[in-house]
Design a protein around this motif. Structure first.
Motif, mmCIF file in Angstrom:
data_model
loop_
_atom_site.group_PDB
_atom_site.id
_atom_site.type_symbol
_atom_site.label_atom_id
_atom_site.label_comp_id
_atom_site.label_asym_id
_atom_site.label_seq_id
_atom_site.Cartn_x
_atom_site.Cartn_y
_atom_site.Cartn_z
ATOM 1 N N ARG A 1 0.837 -1.205 0.000
ATOM 2 C CA ARG A 1 0.000 0.000 0.000
ATOM 3 C C ARG A 1 0.873 1.257 0.000
ATOM 4 N NH1 ARG A 1 -2.576 -1.267 4.114
ATOM 5 N NH2 ARG A 1 -1.707 0.144 5.687
ATOM 6 N N ALA A 2 1.955 1.237 0.788
ATOM 7 C CA ALA A 2 2.846 2.394 0.817
ATOM 8 C C ALA A 2 3.479 2.628 -0.550
ATOM 9 C CB ALA A 2 3.932 2.182 1.882
ATOM 10 N N LEU A 3 3.887 1.557 -1.207
ATOM 11 C CA LEU A 3 4.466 1.681 -2.559
ATOM 12 C C LEU A 3 3.459 2.298 -3.529
ATOM 13 C CD1 LEU A 3 6.268 -1.770 -2.836
ATOM 14 C CD2 LEU A 3 7.375 0.443 -3.185
ATOM 15 N N ARG A 4 2.243 1.795 -3.496
ATOM 16 C CA ARG A 4 1.237 2.251 -4.446
ATOM 17 C C ARG A 4 0.805 3.685 -4.191
ATOM 18 N NH1 ARG A 4 -2.238 -3.387 -4.364
ATOM 19 N NH2 ARG A 4 -1.090 -4.434 -6.043
ATOM 20 N N GLU A 5 0.816 4.066 -2.911
ATOM 21 C CA GLU A 5 0.378 5.418 -2.567
ATOM 22 C C GLU A 5 1.530 6.424 -2.571
ATOM 23 O OE1 GLU A 5 -1.693 5.065 1.122
ATOM 24 O OE2 GLU A 5 -3.340 3.873 0.265
ATOM 25 N N GLY A 6 2.718 5.954 -2.929
ATOM 26 C CA GLY A 6 3.857 6.863 -3.054
ATOM 27 C C GLY A 6 4.475 7.279 -1.738
ATOM 28 N N HIS A 7 4.289 6.473 -0.695
ATOM 29 C CA HIS A 7 4.890 6.796 0.598
ATOM 30 C C HIS A 7 6.268 6.150 0.697
ATOM 31 C CE1 HIS A 7 1.193 8.598 1.800
ATOM 32 N NE2 HIS A 7 0.514 7.459 1.881
ATOM 33 N N PRO B 1 9.371 2.757 1.835
ATOM 34 C CA PRO B 1 8.022 2.191 2.000
ATOM 35 C C PRO B 1 7.932 1.198 3.154
ATOM 36 C CG PRO B 1 8.680 2.178 -0.313
ATOM 37 C CD PRO B 1 9.901 2.523 0.481
ATOM 38 N N PHE B 2 9.014 0.467 3.394
ATOM 39 C CA PHE B 2 8.994 -0.520 4.469
ATOM 40 C C PHE B 2 8.898 0.139 5.838
ATOM 41 C CE2 PHE B 2 11.644 -3.108 1.321
ATOM 42 C CZ PHE B 2 10.521 -3.735 0.802
ATOM 43 N N GLN B 3 9.393 1.351 5.948
ATOM 44 C CA GLN B 3 9.276 2.041 7.236
ATOM 45 C C GLN B 3 7.809 2.236 7.623
ATOM 46 O OE1 GLN B 3 11.726 5.440 8.142
ATOM 47 N NE2 GLN B 3 13.241 4.901 6.575
ATOM 48 N N TYR B 4 6.988 2.576 6.655
ATOM 49 C CA TYR B 4 5.561 2.751 6.940
ATOM 50 C C TYR B 4 4.919 1.429 7.360
ATOM 51 C CZ TYR B 4 5.969 7.364 4.802
ATOM 52 O OH TYR B 4 6.341 8.660 4.520
ATOM 53 N N ALA B 5 5.344 0.340 6.719
ATOM 54 C CA ALA B 5 4.797 -0.967 7.068
ATOM 55 C C ALA B 5 5.219 -1.383 8.471
ATOM 56 C CB ALA B 5 5.247 -2.006 6.044
ATOM 57 N N VAL B 6 6.480 -1.129 8.824
ATOM 58 C CA VAL B 6 6.964 -1.488 10.157
ATOM 59 C C VAL B 6 6.248 -0.666 11.229
ATOM 60 C CG1 VAL B 6 8.979 -1.530 11.679
ATOM 61 C CG2 VAL B 6 9.176 -2.339 9.316
ATOM 62 N N ALA B 7 5.906 0.573 10.904
ATOM 63 C CA ALA B 7 5.132 1.374 11.852
ATOM 64 C C ALA B 7 3.818 0.682 12.201
ATOM 65 C CB ALA B 7 4.864 2.764 11.277
ATOM 66 N N GLU B 8 3.179 0.095 11.192
ATOM 67 C CA GLU B 8 1.939 -0.637 11.455
ATOM 68 C C GLU B 8 2.225 -1.936 12.213
ATOM 69 O OE1 GLU B 8 -0.939 -1.015 8.369
ATOM 70 O OE2 GLU B 8 -0.363 0.882 7.385
#
Length: 401
Positions: free
Chosen positions: A55-61, A284-291
């Motif tokens: 999701r982060a990749l697709r949303e440009g985060h 992008p992985f940083q956003y995923a790890v936050a979750e």
């Protein structure tokens, strides 16, 4: 070809060749063996966390350079995790730094905090990057050896490795700059007790030492053992750099997302070195790890229980095969003693094991300065699928013959 007689490799790194992990993983591939050497899972972590990365990749985060200290969402999640788990409060803007895994955190911290000639006390055996990073920083490593406190048990795993606090105290000299601590400890599986950590804290305060604590296996402690951050002890928050990582906790080791938490001055120092290593990483992985860090307690409890069951499976199989087994209180490694099998050279044993029964392990001696101390010990990883461990156990039982 160079015409100079000077060696190409910096002399500080001359003692470090290809890592044992690369050698043994290549041997596993060449022989078709089960690789219980290198510590990486053979399945991915939670699907929800993987989808968060997509999701982060697709949303440009995070597809472009993230902020140098790490994305705010992850730094906030790290702070929440430390507060919820350990009652430690940190400022996400000044006291957290995201790194390219724990390995970069170790390197950046040592490069930042050491001057040439400074001594670093490390618990031996130790993760091999410790020695290399101390050398690159111009420091001098001073090993304090964890030793078997009792003969290794069989399936019951009565033996364990212990820290000699008197030896630790005696290792401190006027040149000592810091202690590099790892708990839960790789490769022995030791989890330092509250009393041991209190003694380390007292020594650090008394001798005005910094401490770097590698706590990447914080969520893998078994049999009622407790992980206690050294930073939670009196006087230690201002002198401790605590290292964490997503790879071991969420089974996404390839993402290389780690972090440090520390007082502002220490974070600023480490950031000064880190910015010239990777600068930023894993957007992008940083956003995923936050979750991931906000997953419910049920995830962490299940993760620990799953690995404890795998530990017990492999430990029992190794004991049946004739090894002396030190059943670990933490991490995802089992250290064994090969002397009951009639041999004592861990290097020769591990290099022959793939041809003998199709399993790869790591000789613990690579983690020692005092190679003789680690010679008879061999490490196996149990962070694999249950079916893989069952097959490995079946193959290893041929050694009992």
């Amino acid at each position: 070809m160079t015409s100079s007689a000077r060696p190409l490799l910096n002399r500080r790194l001359a003692e470090f060749g290809t890592t044992i992990f690369a050698e043994m993983s290549a041997l596993a591939q060449r022989t078709g063996s089960i690789n219980l050497g290198q510590g990486f899972p053979d399945t991915d972590g939670p699907e929800a966390v993987r989808e968060a990365a997509v999701r982060a990749l697709r949303e440009g985060h995070g597809n472009q350079y993230p902020p140098g200290p790490g994305v705010p969402e992850l730094r906030t999640a790290i702070v929440e995790h430390q507060r919820r788990r350990y009652g430690l409060s940190y400022d996400p803007d000044q006291e957290v730094l995201v790194t390219a895994g724990a390995t970069e955190a170790i390197a950046a911290a040592l490069l930042a905090l050491l001057e040439p000639g400074d001594e670093v006390i490390a618990l031996e055996p130790y993760y091999d990057s410790y020695a290399a990073c101390i050398a690159m920083a111009g420091g001098t490593r001073v090993p304090v050896t964890l030793r078997p406190a009792a003969a290794p048990g069989g399936e019951s795993g009565q033996g364990h490795f212990a820290l000699d606090l008197d030896e630790l105290r005696a290792a401190v000299t006027p040149r000592t700059r810091l202690i590099l601590l790892n708990t839960p400890h790789n490769p022995t599986g030791t989890v330092l007790t509250r009393a041991e950590l209190a003694a380390v804290a007292e020594l650090a305060c008394e001798r005005d030492l910094l401490v770097i604590t590698d706590e990447v296996y914080e969520h893998l402690v078994f049999d009622g053992a407790e992980h206690i951050p050294l930073a939670s002890f009196p006087g230690m928050r201002e002198r401790t750099v605590t290292i964490g990582s997503a790879g071991k906790t969420f089974s996404f080791t390839g993402w290389k997302v780690g972090w440090i938490t520390a007082a502002p001055g220490l974070v600023a120092a480490v950031r000064s070195a880190k910015q010239f290593l990777t600068y930023v990483t894993s957007g992008p992985f940083q956003y995923a790890v936050a979750e991931a860090l906000r997953l419910p307690d049920s995830y962490f409890d299940g993760f620990r229980a799953d690995h404890q069951a795998k530990r017990d499976l492999l430990s029992a199989g190794l004991a049946k095969a004739g090894f002396g087994v030190f059943r670990p209180a933490g991490t995802y490694f089992v250290t064994t003693d090969i002397r009951p099998l009639g041999v004592s050279d861990g290097f020769a044993f591990c290099r022959a094991l793939p041809e003998r029964c199709g399993v790869v392990a790591i000789p613990n001696a690579v983690f020692y300065d005092h190679r003789d101390q680690g010679a008879p010990f061999v490490r196996f990883a149990f962070c694999k699928r249950t079916a893989v461990l069952e097959e490995a156990v079946a193959r290893l039982t041929s050694l009992a013959a």
